[in-house]
Scaffold this motif. Structure first.
Motif, short mmCIF file in Angstrom:
data_model
loop_
_atom_site.label_atom_id
_atom_site.label_comp_id
_atom_site.label_asym_id
_atom_site.label_seq_id
_atom_site.Cartn_x
_atom_site.Cartn_y
_atom_site.Cartn_z
N ASN A 363 -19.76 -26.67 -40.22
CA ASN A 363 -19.70 -27.91 -41.48
C ASN A 363 -18.46 -28.16 -42.10
O ASN A 363 -18.18 -29.32 -42.10
CB ASN A 363 -20.84 -27.31 -42.36
N LYS A 381 -17.07 -32.88 -52.61
CA LYS A 381 -17.53 -33.47 -51.36
C LYS A 381 -19.13 -33.61 -51.03
O LYS A 381 -19.83 -34.32 -50.59
CB LYS A 381 -16.90 -32.99 -50.30
N LEU A 382 -19.78 -32.05 -51.57
CA LEU A 382 -21.03 -31.90 -51.25
C LEU A 382 -21.92 -32.61 -52.28
O LEU A 382 -23.30 -33.08 -51.89
CB LEU A 382 -21.24 -30.37 -51.12
N GLU A 384 -21.34 -35.20 -53.51
CA GLU A 384 -21.60 -36.87 -53.02
C GLU A 384 -22.61 -37.10 -51.90
O GLU A 384 -23.23 -37.79 -51.98
CB GLU A 384 -20.10 -36.96 -52.32
N THR A 385 -22.64 -35.94 -50.88
CA THR A 385 -23.55 -36.34 -49.63
C THR A 385 -24.99 -35.90 -50.18
O THR A 385 -26.01 -36.37 -49.74
CB THR A 385 -23.11 -35.35 -48.82
N TRP A 386 -25.11 -34.76 -51.10
CA TRP A 386 -26.17 -34.55 -51.68
C TRP A 386 -27.13 -35.70 -52.33
O TRP A 386 -28.12 -36.14 -52.07
CB TRP A 386 -26.28 -33.44 -52.50
N LYS A 388 -26.38 -38.89 -51.78
CA LYS A 388 -26.80 -39.88 -50.67
C LYS A 388 -27.97 -39.37 -50.10
O LYS A 388 -29.09 -40.18 -50.01
CB LYS A 388 -25.73 -39.99 -49.74
N ALA A 389 -28.29 -38.22 -49.93
CA ALA A 389 -29.43 -37.73 -49.35
C ALA A 389 -30.68 -38.04 -50.23
O ALA A 389 -31.96 -38.19 -49.80
CB ALA A 389 -29.15 -36.30 -49.13
N TRP A 481 -31.52 -32.27 -45.86
CA TRP A 481 -30.01 -32.37 -45.98
C TRP A 481 -29.13 -31.31 -45.37
O TRP A 481 -28.20 -31.46 -44.56
CB TRP A 481 -29.68 -32.16 -47.54
N SER A 484 -29.37 -31.82 -41.30
CA SER A 484 -28.36 -32.70 -41.26
C SER A 484 -26.88 -32.48 -41.54
O SER A 484 -26.08 -33.43 -41.70
CB SER A 484 -28.66 -34.01 -41.85
N GLY A 487 -25.04 -33.67 -44.52
CA GLY A 487 -24.71 -35.09 -44.55
C GLY A 487 -23.27 -35.36 -44.15
O GLY A 487 -22.59 -36.57 -44.55
N LEU A 488 -22.38 -34.41 -43.64
CA LEU A 488 -21.12 -34.39 -43.44
C LEU A 488 -20.75 -35.33 -41.95
O LEU A 488 -21.49 -35.19 -41.26
CB LEU A 488 -20.64 -33.10 -43.40
#
Length: 488
Positions: A363, A381-382, A384-386, A388-389, A481, A484, A487-488
Motif C-alpha cells: 500500500n 493522503k488516506l 483524500e482517498t477515503w 473519494k470512496a 475501500w 481496493s 484507493g491508492l
C-alpha cells in the motif's frame, strides 16, 4: 531513609534528599497528572499518576547503580553518582502537562498550527516545535534547587553535591544522544558514560523509566507482562564497546530483552493506542485548543495562555489535570465550545469507530516518497482517498446518505521501539566465559520465531456524526475501500 509502600515494587527506601525534593510544589503536582491520560476513561484501573511512577524510577535507578557498584568496584561509582542518578530518575517527568503525553504530543503541535494561522512570529513557532517535556523537567528541577536554597536549606551541599552535579542531573534528565565524536557532556567524564544510560537511554531504549512504567501500567491495566526487569537487573554489567563504557547484559537474556520490546508493543496496541483512548484524547486536545486563550472570566491580556505556559516554570506548575474541572466550572462564555466537548466526553457522546486495517508495504509503495515520509502526510493522503470512496459508494439502504466530511481518518504507529530500527540495534551482550567484552547479538542466537519487521501502521476511520444505520453503511464502505488498497 523514608519507607514507601509501592504497589509494584513493595516497600522501598528513599534517601532524605529525595524526600526533600518530593515535598515541593513542583513534584507534588505530579499527584494530579494521570500517567496514561485518557486511557483511564477506557481502563478504570488506570488511575495511577506520574507521582508514583517517578518514585518508582528513582528506586530502580538506585537498584541498577547498586548492582553495578557491587559487582564492579573498578567503576569507582561514588555516593554522589548514586544520588545524582536517583534524583534524575525522580525528576525526569516533572515537565509533563495535563494528561501527560496529550499535552506535549497532541496539544502543543496543534497549538503551533493555530498560532501559525494567527501569524505568530517564526522564532516563537520554532521554539514550540522544538519543545519537549524533558526541557520543562529541567526547568522545574532548577526551580526546586532555587527554592531549597531560598529556604536556607542548601541540602545539596550537605550531601556534597555541587554545580557540576546539578549539571549532571539535568544531562541525565534530557538523556544522552548517541554520539561517536568527542565526549560532549560536562557532568561526568567519558569513563562514566554508562551512567547516562540508566534513566533516559537514547542509545537502545533500555532504561529504568521503561522498566517502571511497563510493570506499573501492566499492573493497573490488568495486562500480562512477560518481561522480568528484576532478572535483567541482575545480569547488567559495564563493558567497553567501541572505546566507550556501556551497560551490557548476559547473552542468555536476549529473549527477556525481546519480551521487553514486545510488552511495549502490547501496551500500545491494547491500551495507549486503543481505538477509543485515541479518540477521547483527540477530543481532550480540541478542548484545550478552544480554551487556550481564556481560562478565567475577564482574564488579563498579559496572563499566560496554556500553550505559552511552557516558557514559564511558575505558570507551568499550576497546570494539572484539574484544568478540565476548571473549564467545566467556569462561567466564561469564551469557554463554552471547550465545555461542550468535555461534556460529550463525560456523556460518552463520542465519534463511532467504523473500521481498522493495517497499512501494508504494498500500500505504502503506491504513495510518493513525500506522502509516506511522515504519519501526517500518510493521513492526509488516506483522508483524500477515503473521501473519494465515500462519494463513490452507493448505500444499500436508500434512506442513508454518507457525507465525506462526517468522517475522520487516523494513522496510528505501532512498534517495538525506535521506528525504522530493529530492537536489538545498539544492545550489547557479554558471555558467561568473557564478561569483559560485549557485542551485538548474532542472528543465530535469536529465536527464529521473531518477526522480520518491528513496526506497523494502522488506518482507522471514525464517524463524527453517528447513527446506527450510517455506521453500518460506513462499515461496508470501509471494507470496499480497504479491498481496493485504500484507493491508492
Amino acid at each position: 531513609m523514608k519507607i514507601f509502600n509501592d504497589p509494584v515494587h513493595g516497600h522501598i527506601e528513599l534517601h532524605p534528599l529525595l524526600v526533600k525534593i518530593t515535598d515541593t510544589p513542583q513534584f507534588q503536582r505530579l499527584r494530579h497528572i494521570k500517567q496514561l491520560g485518557g486511557t483511564y476513561l477506557v481502563y478504570p484501573g488506570a488511575s495511577h499518576n506520574r507521582f508514583e511512577h517517578s518514585i518508582g524510577v528513582a528506586y530502580l535507578a538506585g537498584c541498577l547503580v547498586k548492582v553495578l557498584h557491587d559487582n564492579q568496584p573498578e567503576l569507582k561509582i561514588t555516593k554522589q553518582d548514586f544520588l545524582c542518578v536517583q534524583i534524575a530518575g525522580l525528576c525526569h517527568d516533572l515537565g509533563h502537562g495535563p494528561l501527560s503525553h496529550v499535552f506535549d504530543g497532541l496539544f502543543i503541535p496543534e497549538a503551533i498550527k493555530e498560532k501559525q494561522l494567527k501569524g505568530l512570529s517564526d522564532d516563537k513557532i520554532q521554539e514550540k516545535k522544538e519543545w519537549k517535556h524533558e526541557q520543562m523537567s529541567v526547568k522545574m528541577f532548577n526551580k526546586i534547587v532555587e527554592s531549597l536554597k531560598a529556604k536556607n536549606e542548601d541540602v545539596l551541599k550537605e550531601h556534597e553535591l555541587y554545580d557540576k552535579d546539578v549539571t549532571f542531573i539535568t544531562e541525565l534528565i534530557k538523556g544522552a544522544e548517541k554520539s561517536d565524536v568527542k565526549w560532549p557532556y560536562k557532568g561526568r567524564d567519558e569513563d562514566k558514560s554508562f551512567l547516562y544510560e540508566i534513566v533516559a537511554n537514547k542509545q537502545n531504549n533500555i532504561d529504568v523509566d521503561r522498566w517502571d512504567y511497563f510493570t506499573r501500567d501492566c499492573h493497573h491495566l490488568g495486562i500480562r507482562n512477560s518481561f522480568d526487569h528484576q532478572r535483567l537487573l541482575k545480569f547488567a554489567r559495564v563493558c567497553k564497546v567501541n572505546g566507550r563504557n556501556h551497560i551490557c547484559f548476559r547473552d542468555k537474556e536476549a529473549d527477556n530483552v525481546y519480551d521487553m520490546f514486545r510488552t511495549r508493543y502490547t501496551l500500545h496496541r491494547q491500551a495507549y493506542q486503543h481505538k477509543i483512548c485515541n479518540i477521547i484524547e483527540d477530543m481532550f486536545t480540541k478542548a484545550l485548543i478552544k480554551a487556550d486563550r481564556d481560562l478565567h472570566k475577564d482574564k488579563p491580556e498579559d496572563m499566560f495562555t496554556l500553550s505559552e505556559a511552557i516558557h514559564n516554570a511558575e505558570e507551568y506548575t499550576k497546570l494539572t489535570d484539574e484544568i478540565f474541572g476548571q473549564i467545566l466550572s467556569s462561567d466564561s462564555d469564551k469557554l463554552k465550545e471547550s465545555q461542550d466537548i468535555l461534556k460529550k466526553i463525560i456523556n460518552r457522546e463520542l465519534p463511532k469507530f467504523v473500521g481498522e486495517a493495517r497499512l501494508m508495504e504494498e500500500n505504502k509503495s503506491k504513495m510518493s516518497p513525500e506522502q509516506r515520509s511522515t504519519k501526517t502526510q500518510m493521513q492526509e493522503k488516506l483522508t483524500e482517498t477515503w473521501k473519494k470512496a465515500v462519494k463513490k459508494y452507493k448505500p444499500t439502504d436508500s434512506a442513508v446518505s454518507l457525507k465525506a466530511d462526517d468522517f475522520s481518518v487516523y494513522v496510528v504507529d505501532l512498534g517495538h521501539g525506535t521506528k525504522g530500527k530493529k530492537p536489538f540495534d545498539n544492545i550489547y551482550f557479554y558471555s558467561k566465559w568473557n564478561n569483559k567484552e560485549a557485542s551485538c547479538i548474532e542472528k543465530y542466537q535469536l529465536s527464529s520465531f521473531l518477526p522480520e519487521t518491528f513496526t506497523e501502521e494502522l488506518v482507522r476511520v471514525y464517524c463524527d456524526k453517528p447513527n446506527e444505520n450510517r455506521v453500518e453503511e460506513a462499515d461496508k464502505c470501509f471494507k470496499e475501500w480497504r479491498e481496493s488498497n485504500f484507493g491508492l
